[in-house]
Every structure is written in C-alpha cells, then in structure tokens.
Design a protein around this motif. Structure first.
Motif, PDB file in Angstrom:
ATOM      1  N   ALA A  70      24.946  24.854  53.096  1.00  0.00           N
ATOM      2  CA  ALA A  70      24.067  25.211  51.978  1.00  0.00           C
ATOM      3  C   ALA A  70      24.910  25.847  50.883  1.00  0.00           C
ATOM      4  O   ALA A  70      25.745  26.701  51.156  1.00  0.00           O
ATOM      5  N   TYR A  71      24.670  25.410  49.681  1.00  0.00           N
ATOM      6  CA  TYR A  71      25.429  25.916  48.540  1.00  0.00           C
ATOM      7  C   TYR A  71      24.713  27.097  47.908  1.00  0.00           C
ATOM      8  O   TYR A  71      23.490  27.116  47.818  1.00  0.00           O
ATOM      9  N   PHE A  72      25.448  28.113  47.504  1.00  0.00           N
ATOM     10  CA  PHE A  72      24.847  29.177  46.698  1.00  0.00           C
ATOM     11  C   PHE A  72      25.917  29.897  45.880  1.00  0.00           C
ATOM     12  O   PHE A  72      27.084  29.943  46.261  1.00  0.00           O
ATOM     13  N   ALA A  73      25.499  30.423  44.741  1.00  0.00           N
ATOM     14  CA  ALA A  73      26.410  31.167  43.866  1.00  0.00           C
ATOM     15  C   ALA A  73      25.584  31.990  42.899  1.00  0.00           C
ATOM     16  O   ALA A  73      24.489  31.596  42.504  1.00  0.00           O
ATOM     17  N   LYS A  74      26.112  33.130  42.529  1.00  0.00           N
ATOM     18  CA  LYS A  74      25.455  33.957  41.528  1.00  0.00           C
ATOM     19  C   LYS A  74      25.566  33.221  40.198  1.00  0.00           C
ATOM     20  O   LYS A  74      26.654  32.788  39.821  1.00  0.00           O
ATOM     21  N   ALA A  75      24.451  33.021  39.519  1.00  0.00           N
ATOM     22  CA  ALA A  75      24.465  32.172  38.328  1.00  0.00           C
ATOM     23  C   ALA A  75      24.625  32.971  37.044  1.00  0.00           C
ATOM     24  O   ALA A  75      25.572  32.781  36.300  1.00  0.00           O
ATOM     25  N   THR A  76      23.706  33.837  36.754  1.00  0.00           N
ATOM     26  CA  THR A  76      23.777  34.566  35.498  1.00  0.00           C
ATOM     27  C   THR A  76      23.605  36.045  35.779  1.00  0.00           C
ATOM     28  O   THR A  76      22.819  36.433  36.629  1.00  0.00           O
ATOM     29  N   GLU A  77      24.348  36.831  35.076  1.00  0.00           N
ATOM     30  CA  GLU A  77      24.225  38.270  35.235  1.00  0.00           C
ATOM     31  C   GLU A  77      23.760  38.847  33.913  1.00  0.00           C
ATOM     32  O   GLU A  77      24.519  38.979  32.967  1.00  0.00           O
ATOM     33  N   VAL A  78      22.477  39.123  33.837  1.00  0.00           N
ATOM     34  CA  VAL A  78      21.933  39.676  32.605  1.00  0.00           C
ATOM     35  C   VAL A  78      22.301  41.151  32.509  1.00  0.00           C
ATOM     36  O   VAL A  78      22.473  41.707  31.434  1.00  0.00           O
ATOM     37  N   GLY A  79      22.466  41.759  33.632  1.00  0.00           N
ATOM     38  CA  GLY A  79      22.839  43.171  33.651  1.00  0.00           C
ATOM     39  C   GLY A  79      22.275  43.843  34.866  1.00  0.00           C
ATOM     40  O   GLY A  79      21.109  43.658  35.201  1.00  0.00           O
TER      41      GLY A  79
END
Ligand code: NI
Length: 234
Positions: free
Chosen positions: A183-192
C-alpha cells in the motif's frame, strides 16, 4: 647530373605541396557524424521504450490508480506479518485474524473523501451479506499514526461499522504493515502544524482465512458489488 635533377624537381614539388588546399575530409566527417547521431537517437528511443515497458509492468501495486494483476502469473505477494495496536490499545498481529477472512483498507481518519467512501462501501457490503459477513473481519489500518491514535481510531471506526477494527501503531509499525500489503502512502501537503493531507492507495484487500491474498476491490466499487463478489469466496 644528380645536382641538376634535384634543383629541377624540388622547387616545383614544394610550391605544389604548399598551394594544396587543406585535405578535404568534411563530407566524409559529416557522414560519420550523421550516422553517430542516428545511432544515439535510436539508442535513446530504445532506452525510452524500455523504460516505458518497465514502468507499465513493474510499478509498485500500491501506487494510486494501479490495478493489481491477478492473472496468469498467480497471486501477487500481498499481505504478511504485521504488528499493530487496535482501537482499544491492544497489541495485535496477523495471527489474531487467522481462520477468518479480512477486508483490509489503508487510510486515515482525517481523510476528507476517499476513505469515508471506501469504508462506507465496506460496511454496506457486510450489512448486505448478513450472517455470512460474520466470517469477515473488516480492518482499517491508518497510514497517519501521528494523528490516528487508538482513541482517535476508536471514535472513527464505530461511526462506520460496529465490527470495524481500527489499527494504528508506531510510524515504523504502520510503514511495515503498508509495505507488506504494498500500500502506498505519503504526506501530501503541509498547510501548517497538524493540518496536512495524506496521499494513499485506495484498495480494499480481501485476505483468506489462511492469511493469503485472495482479491481486491478498487476505489469506487460500491457495497452492492462488493457484497456480490465477496459471496463468491465465502
Ligand atoms: Ni483517504
């Protein structure tokens, strides 16, 4: 006699040699340059083609949108040992599910759209199967253990289905489990701060009572279709 011969020939030869234009090799040179360029173009095309073919067949199955091939080469190697923590804070491994089917989905509780849809479909399918569904354990494994504590998981899973198991763990435990299931996963966007989205594969895996991979459901399969297909394996 010999002196005369020398003086007669030498000057003429010299002037001729000096007035000779530079050796004309250009046509020949550009010929070989052209064929070399052609060779490189063909080489680049061949390499690009090879990469295309490689990507077509070798891209990890967890990548979003990829379809797991289950055809001629047999079952893909999906699943295996994992060590996680359930929504009650209890340590669990794959052995705790042995003897029962598992529907496994990787996602995270802050997911705005994809996870709720998939988990709803899973819950609908179980409801439609009635008693037959007792042989299936629905399992939701977070890919975001930093926010998805067992407490958070408990709150979330009961919203979808009373039997839905929510598994979390350390970052390493979760990564190992996801890796086992490809299963693939990754943190995509960091708004804050804690405000971020996760990219993750949206495949629901059906595992057999022996812990072996049986089949999978792509995102978008609704509860009815899932129930229909599950019936074939129960
Ligand atoms: Ni999601």
């Amino acid at each position: 006699m010999s002196d005369k011969k020398d003086t007669k020939e030498s000057p003429a030869m010299d002037t001729k040699k000096k007035s000779d234009p530079a050796p004309v090799e250009s046509p020949k040179k550009s010929d070989s340059g052209l064929s070399r360029r052609t060779f490189y173009i063909v080489l680049i095309l061949a390499v690009s083609f090879a990469i295309l073919i490689w990507r077509q067949y070798m891209v990890p199955v967890g990548t979003p949108g990829t379809v797991i091939s289950e055809s001629t080469t047999g079952k893909p190697k999906i699943g295996g040992p994992f060590s996680l923590v359930d929504q009650d804070g209890k340590a669990v491994t794959e052995a705790d599910f042995k003897g029962r089917f598992m529907l496994v989905y990787f996602g995270y509780t802050f997911c705005p759209d994809v996870c709720p849809t998939s988990l709803s479909a899973m819950a609908d399918a179980l409801d439609m199967l009635g008693d037959k569904a007792d042989r299936i354990v629905p399992v939701f494994i977070t890919v975001d253990p930093e926010r998805d504590t067992p407490e958070q998981m408990k709150m979330y899973v009961q919203y979808f289905h009373p039997r839905l198991v929510g598994l979390s763990g350390t970052v390493e435990q979760v990564a190992a489990a996801a890796n086992a299931y490809k299963a693939y996963f990754a943190k995509a966007t960091e708004v804050g701060g804690e405000d971020y989205l996760m990219d993750h594969s949206s495949i629901t895996y059906l595992m057999g009572p022996d812990g072996q991979f049986i089949s999978h459901f792509s995102h978008g399969v609704d509860g009815e279709e899932m129930a229909k297909r599950l019936k074939e394996f129960l």
